[in-house]
Design a protein around this motif. Sequence first.
Motif, mmCIF file in Angstrom:
data_model
loop_
_atom_site.group_PDB
_atom_site.id
_atom_site.type_symbol
_atom_site.label_atom_id
_atom_site.label_comp_id
_atom_site.label_asym_id
_atom_site.label_seq_id
_atom_site.Cartn_x
_atom_site.Cartn_y
_atom_site.Cartn_z
ATOM 1 N N SER A 279 0.813 -1.213 0.000
ATOM 2 C CA SER A 279 0.000 0.000 0.000
ATOM 3 C C SER A 279 0.848 1.265 0.000
ATOM 4 O O SER A 279 0.320 2.371 -0.186
ATOM 5 C CB SER A 279 -0.926 0.012 1.230
ATOM 6 O OG SER A 279 -1.809 -1.098 1.190
ATOM 7 N N ASP A 280 2.137 1.128 0.207
ATOM 8 C CA ASP A 280 3.027 2.288 0.251
ATOM 9 C C ASP A 280 3.038 2.991 -1.115
ATOM 10 O O ASP A 280 3.240 2.338 -2.145
ATOM 11 C CB ASP A 280 4.439 1.842 0.612
ATOM 12 C CG ASP A 280 5.400 3.002 0.714
ATOM 13 O OD1 ASP A 280 6.001 3.368 -0.313
ATOM 14 O OD2 ASP A 280 5.547 3.540 1.823
ATOM 15 N N PRO A 281 2.821 4.304 -1.168
ATOM 16 C CA PRO A 281 2.804 5.020 -2.452
ATOM 17 C C PRO A 281 4.093 4.851 -3.250
ATOM 18 O O PRO A 281 4.060 4.782 -4.486
ATOM 19 C CB PRO A 281 2.598 6.481 -2.040
ATOM 20 C CG PRO A 281 1.902 6.398 -0.714
ATOM 21 C CD PRO A 281 2.477 5.194 -0.041
ATOM 22 N N GLY A 282 5.217 4.784 -2.559
ATOM 23 C CA GLY A 282 6.485 4.591 -3.251
ATOM 24 C C GLY A 282 6.563 3.248 -3.953
ATOM 25 O O GLY A 282 7.087 3.138 -5.065
ATOM 26 N N ARG A 284 3.912 1.518 -4.969
ATOM 27 C CA ARG A 284 2.964 1.559 -6.090
ATOM 28 C C ARG A 284 3.568 2.268 -7.303
ATOM 29 O O ARG A 284 3.391 1.838 -8.447
ATOM 30 C CB ARG A 284 1.672 2.249 -5.656
ATOM 31 C CG ARG A 284 0.847 1.400 -4.678
ATOM 32 C CD ARG A 284 -0.396 2.141 -4.212
ATOM 33 N NE ARG A 284 -1.247 1.294 -3.383
ATOM 34 C CZ ARG A 284 -2.214 0.518 -3.836
ATOM 35 N NH1 ARG A 284 -2.469 0.482 -5.139
ATOM 36 N NH2 ARG A 284 -2.937 -0.217 -3.018
ATOM 37 N N LEU A 285 4.295 3.347 -7.044
ATOM 38 C CA LEU A 285 4.952 4.070 -8.134
ATOM 39 C C LEU A 285 6.011 3.184 -8.790
ATOM 40 O O LEU A 285 6.115 3.125 -10.024
ATOM 41 C CB LEU A 285 5.594 5.350 -7.606
ATOM 42 C CG LEU A 285 6.426 6.154 -8.618
ATOM 43 C CD1 LEU A 285 5.561 6.613 -9.789
ATOM 44 C CD2 LEU A 285 7.085 7.348 -7.933
ATOM 45 N N ASP A 288 4.486 0.628 -11.077
ATOM 46 C CA ASP A 288 4.113 1.201 -12.369
ATOM 47 C C ASP A 288 5.329 1.333 -13.274
ATOM 48 O O ASP A 288 5.270 1.032 -14.473
ATOM 49 C CB ASP A 288 3.461 2.572 -12.172
ATOM 50 C CG ASP A 288 2.060 2.488 -11.589
ATOM 51 O OD1 ASP A 288 1.459 1.392 -11.656
ATOM 52 O OD2 ASP A 288 1.582 3.501 -11.056
#
Length: 325
Positions: A279-282, A284-285, A288
């Motif tokens: 769930s960490d935004p880093g 997820r980035l 991608d």
Amino acid sequence: MTLKLTRRQVIAAGAALPLVPTAAQAALTEKPVRWIVGYPPGGSTDTLARMLSTGLSKSIGQTVIVDNRPGAGSAIAAGVLAAAAPDGLTVMGADNGTLINNPVLYKDLKYDPDRDFRPVGLYAGINLVLAVGVNSSFKTGAEFVAAAKVAKEPITYASPGLGSPLHLAMERFVRDADIRLTHIPYRGMAPALTDALASVVQSIIIDYTTASEAIKGGLLRPLAVFSKTRLAALPDVPTMSEQGVPGFSAGAWQGVIVPRKTPDAVVASLSHGLTAALSDPGIRLRYDQLGLELPQSDPETFARRWQQDKEYWPQLIRSLGIKLD
């Protein structure tokens, strides 16, 4: 029971699993968790384990150490996990090769997936790319297929190993496209990529996670992706289905498994920690950027995917007559 549980995780696990022993919920330890990887450094399995270990460590409050145990298509590592204590201190990043393919490929495994392991959660869908070195004359997947159909000598392709998920994805492609290719298996993705870049082998089936830097650096040319839709990281590269092999797709997945007798509370804690890490935004980035799919991560979803894939891949392996003993 030796995995350290935070107060919140103990409460959550207790609410979901009221029959878990109180002693299991309360146990504490300062020992590190060992995350076993069945492949050498440099491939996607190793990369993802190192990427996620930090987030998992923060969530469960323990150090997570990555331990590479390469060999036999991850079978050596799985054997180590099967022999480990069911205390939550040893986990493994398994793929469909570990759980689906190896029991068909090897006669004398030191583990039985259904008997020895239980799922914690999926953590990645791996997207595959058919690629060539930049000096190759092939520019598209359609050109590759057309050339393969008329070639007097089959085009060669590299994979990270005989019977690996990537090898079998390529065999499915060969069957669906009705072509002949010559498989050149390597001991891991790193040496396979090295030879593909040097044009020692004519093409390579590779996960985008590993290939991304070489592609961005102009060293490797992607011809097609094996996913159902184009990758956000490679929007200009068509799927193989768009290039003359309608309906074709193939990929791989990875997830965390533990010894079968690991208590429910420990599995719940690890699953919670894995979900938190994902769930960490880093993260997820980074997913991608690496062309990775982020699956739903829980034991039940993992178990369903495990069983679904058992309906196709073992039949393909048997039809090809592949044995690795």
